[in-house]
Enzyme design. Structure first.
Site, PDB file in Angstrom:
ATOM      1  CG  ASP A  27      -1.862   1.204   1.212  1.00  0.00           C
ATOM      2  OD1 ASP A  27      -2.840   1.178   0.463  1.00  0.00           O
ATOM      3  OD2 ASP A  27      -1.594   2.181   1.939  1.00  0.00           O
ATOM      4  CD  GLU A  29      -1.569   6.120   3.050  1.00  0.00           C
ATOM      5  OE1 GLU A  29      -2.210   7.094   2.629  1.00  0.00           O
ATOM      6  OE2 GLU A  29      -2.102   5.023   3.282  1.00  0.00           O
ATOM      7  CG  HIS A 168      -6.684   6.472   5.282  1.00  0.00           C
ATOM      8  ND1 HIS A 168      -7.022   5.931   4.062  1.00  0.00           N
ATOM      9  CD2 HIS A 168      -7.856   6.746   5.913  1.00  0.00           C
ATOM     10  CE1 HIS A 168      -8.335   5.895   3.961  1.00  0.00           C
ATOM     11  NE2 HIS A 168      -8.854   6.369   5.062  1.00  0.00           N
ATOM     12  CG  ASP A 173      -4.364   1.382   4.964  1.00  0.00           C
ATOM     13  OD1 ASP A 173      -4.695   1.301   6.164  1.00  0.00           O
ATOM     14  OD2 ASP A 173      -4.655   2.347   4.237  1.00  0.00           O
TER      15      ASP A 173
END
Length: 577
Positions: A27, A29, A168, A173
Site C-alpha cells: 500500500d 500513501e 490510511h 493498510d
C-alpha cells in the site's frame, strides 16, 4: 533403446498452486491522487506465502514537496515526519528487491501500481513485470450487495474481521489487505479456484446463466438508445443506455461483465426491450427519466430523484439555515441539491463555522425578545433574540451567507482551512477531518449548483454537434431540460430544420429554485454534452455565465486532495474513488 513412459500430471501441475505463491501485499500513501502530479510519502508491504507472513517492508518517503493539509488530515503524515526520510530514488530499489518476482497485491491496484511504475520510469528502472491481483476487483466478483454495502478496504476488513484496522497508513493498510486477500481466496476456493492462473482468470469467466441467456441480445439494433431488462411479468429490472444498443446488450452475456449484482439480474431477466433514440444525449436523458419513473431494483443511481434535500436561508425577519425537502416560490436562498440530510447538515455546519447566523429554530421579530443561548456567550451568534444585534446588523450576516451560498464561498473556505491548520498543528486530526469533509460537501455542492444555474436560467438554448455521417445532432434545451433532439442530414439547410425542431419541442413552464424544470442529473448530462469537443451554440435566449469568484476554483483544490484516496464521503455515502 529405452522406452519413455508418459505420466499423467496432477491437477496442481496445470498451474501454480495458491499455497505455493508468494504474494507481496503493498500500500502507498501519497501527496495526491495522480502519479503524474503527486509523489509517494510512505510505502508498506507484507510478504506472505501459504498463509504465513515471511517479511515486512515499511518506510516513510520524502516526497520533495509540501504535503497538502488535506492529506495530512487524512493520513496523519506531516512535513516534519518526512523531512529526514529517504527520497523515492533510494527507497524504490529496496522495494523492488523486496518484491522480487512475487505476485503483487493491492486494494484498487491501478492506483498503487501506477505510482510505482511512474517512479520506475522517472528513475531509470524497468517497470515491474510481476503478476498483479486487485483485491477490490476480486471482492466485487465474489461478494454481493447483500453481504457488503461497498468494496472499500475498511468495509472488507470489518466484514472479514481483520486483525488490523485500516487507518490510511501504508503498513497497517497492507496488513489489513493481507487478511482480506486470504478471506477472498477462501471464498474463490468454493468456485474451484486453486491456482494463481485460475485466480487471475476468475473475474473474467462468464457464468453458466450468462451463456444461457445470450439469445436475449438477438434482434437488438445497432443504434443509440436505451435498453430495459425485464422479468417474466414485464417489470423493469435494469435500465441502461448506449450509443450502440446491440454491442452493449451483448456485452452483458460475455466475460467482460463481472459485477455480481448484474450477473444475478441476468439470471432473472426474460427479455430486453430496446428504445431507439435520435442521439446519444437523448438516450442518456431517457435513461435517467426511466430509472426515476420505474425505479428498477438493479439500478443503483438516480432511482429516487424526489428524495433530495436543500439547505435554505429562510425568508423571515431574522433568517436562519434550515434543511428542507421542497423548493418553494419564495424569496429564500437555496443551496443544493443534497442526496441526504447529513450532507446538508455538513454544509450548514461549514457556514455556521464562518458566519454568526443564529441556530435556534424559533421565529424571531424585533418586538419579541427571548433569552440568548450559549452560542452568544461563545461569540458565535450576535443574539438578535435578546436585542443585542439589530436587524440591520444581522442583515449583514445574512447577505454574507447569501453571497457564500450563491456566489463566492471563499470566506467560508478560508475560515475552515485556518481552523483545520490549527487543529492539525495540535495533532487533533479527527476533528480536522470532520471539518475537511464538511468543507468538501459545501464547496462541491455550491460549485455544482452554480454550474447548474448557469444552464437552468436560460429560457431556450439550441446547440449542435457533428454526427458520424457528416450531419449534425441538434438539441433544444429549455431551463436545463432536454425538450427535443434530432439529426440534421448532411447538406440540409439548418434554418428550417432548427425552426421545425424548436416548434415541436416540449413546452416547459419553469418552477422555482435552481432546478426549475429537470432533475440535477439531467441538466448535468446536458452540460457535459455542451462541454464536449465540436459542440456549437446555435441560439441562446438570455445569458450563459457563472460567478467570477465561484466555487469551481475551490472545488479543484478539494478534488485534488481526495483524488485516488480509498475514502468515501462520510456524510453523502458515495465513494470518492
Amino acid at each position: 533403446m529405452g522406452v519413455e513412459i508418459g505420466v499423467q500430471g496432477t491437477l496442481d501441475e496445470l498451474g501454480t498452486p495458491l499455497r505455493q505463491v508468494t504474494f507481496v501485499v503493498f500500500d502507498l500513501e501519497t501527496t495526491g491522487g495522480s502519479h503524474l502530479e503527486h509523489a509517494i510519502t510512505e510505502i508498506g508491504a507484507v510478504k506472505v506465502r501459504g498463509g504465513e507472513v515471511i517479511g515486512e517492508f515499511a518506510t516513510l518517503v520524502d516526497p520533495g514537496r509540501p504535503i497538502p493539509p488535506f492529506i495530512t488530515v487524512l493520513t496523519g503524515i506531516t512535513d516534519a515526519m518526512v523531512i529526514a526520510a529517504p527520497p523515492i530514488e533510494r527507497v524504490l530499489p529496496a522495494f523492488l528487491e523486496f518484491a522480487g518476482g512475487a505476485t503483487l497485491v493491492a486494494h484498487n491496484a491501478p492506483f498503487d501500481v501506477g505510482f510505482i511504475k511512474a517512479s520506475c520510469q522517472a528513475h531509470g528502472y524497468p517497470p515491474p513485470a510481476n503478476p498483479v491481483v486487485d483485491t477490490a476487483d476480486l471482492a466485487r466478483r465474489v461478494l454481493t450487495r447483500d453481504e457488503v454495502p461497498n468494496c472499500k478496504l475498511s468495509t472488507l476488513a470489518r466484514v472479514f474481521r481483520s486483525a488490523t484496522e485500516p487507518c490510511h497508513r501504508a503498513l497497517a493498510d497492507a496488513r489489513a489487505t493481507v487478511d482480506v486477500l486470504h478471506a477472498l481466496i477462501e471464498r474463490v476456493g468454493s468456485f474451484g479456484v486453486q491456482t494463481l492462473e485460475e485466480l487471475k482468470g476468475f473475474v473474467r469467466a462468464p457464468t453458466r446463466e450468462q451463456k444461457r441467456k445470450r439469445h436475449l441480445a438477438d434482434g437488438i439494433p445497432s443504434v443509440p438508445g436505451v435498453y430495459v431488462f425485464e422479468d417474466e411479468r414485464g417489470e423493469a429490472l435494469y435500465v441502461g443506455k448506449s450509443g450502440d444498443l446491440r454491442q452493449r446488450v451483448r456485452s452483458y452475456f460475455t466475460a467482460s461483465e463481472t459485477r455480481p449484482r448484474i450477473r444475478e439480474m441476468i439470471g432473472i431477466a426474460e427479455r430486453v426491450r430496446p428504445i431507439v433514440c435520435a442521439t446519444g444525449l437523448e438516450a442518456e436523458v431517457r435513461e435517467l427519466r426511466l430509472i426515476g419513473s420505474t425505479k428498477p431494483r438493479y439500478n443503483r443511481r438516480s432511482r429516487f430523484p424526489e428524495k433530495v434535500v436543500w439547505l435554505k436561508l429562510t425568508d423571515e425577519p431574522f433568517p436562519r439555515l434550515s434543511i428542507v425537502r421542497e423548493v418553494k416560490a419564495d424569496r429564500a436562498t437555496y443551496l443544493g441539491p443534497f442526496s441526504s440530510a447529513r450532507g446538508a447538515e455538513d454544509a450548514r455546519s461549514a457556514l455556521h463555522e464562518a458566519l454568526p447566523l443564529r441556530q435556534c429554530t424559533e421565529r424571531l421579530s424585533a418586538r419579541v425578545r427571548r433569552p440568548a443561548c450559549a452560542l452568544a456567550e461563545m461569540g458565535r451568534c450576535g443574539a438578535p433574540c435578546e436585542g443585542r444585534e439589530s436587524a440591520d446588523d444581522y442583515g449583514r450576516h445574512v447577505e454574507d451567507a447569501r453571497g457564500a451560498m450563491e456566489h463566492d464561498p471563499g470566506p467560508v473556505f478560508s475560515a475552515l482551512e485556518a481552523r483545520m491548520r490549527r487543529l492539525s498543528d495540535e495533532q487533533r486530526y479527527e476533528e480536522a477531518a470532520v471539518d475537511r469533509d464538511r468543507l468538501a460537501v459545501y464547496v462541491r455542492t455550491a460549485a455544482r449548483m452554480q454550474r447548474l444555474r448557469s444552464l437552468t436560467g436560460i429560457p431556450e438554448l439550441v446547440a449542435a454537434s457533428p454526427a458520424f455521417d457528416g450531419g449534425w445532432e441538434i438539441h433544444v434545451v429549455r431551463h436545463g431540460r432536454l425538450t427535443a433532439a434530432g439529426v440534421m442530414p448532411r447538406g440540409a439547410h439548418p434554418t428550417p430544420f432548427v425552426d421545425a425542431l424548436v416548434a415541436t419541442a416540449e413546452t416547459v413552464t419553469p418552477g422555482p429554485g435552481p432546478l426549475p424544470a429537470a432533475i440535477a442529473e439531467e441538466s448535468e448530462c446536458i452540460l457535459r454534452w455542451l462541454d464536449s469537443p465540436g459542440v456549437r451554440l446555435v441560439r441562446v435566449e438570455g445569458t450563459w455565465s457563472q460567478p467570477a469568484r465561484g466555487a469551481g476554483r475551490l472545488k479543484e483544490r478539494i478534488d485534488l486532495a481526495y483524488k485516488g484516496r480509498d475514502v468515501r464521503h462520510p456524510r453523502e455515502g458515495r465513494p470518492l474513488r
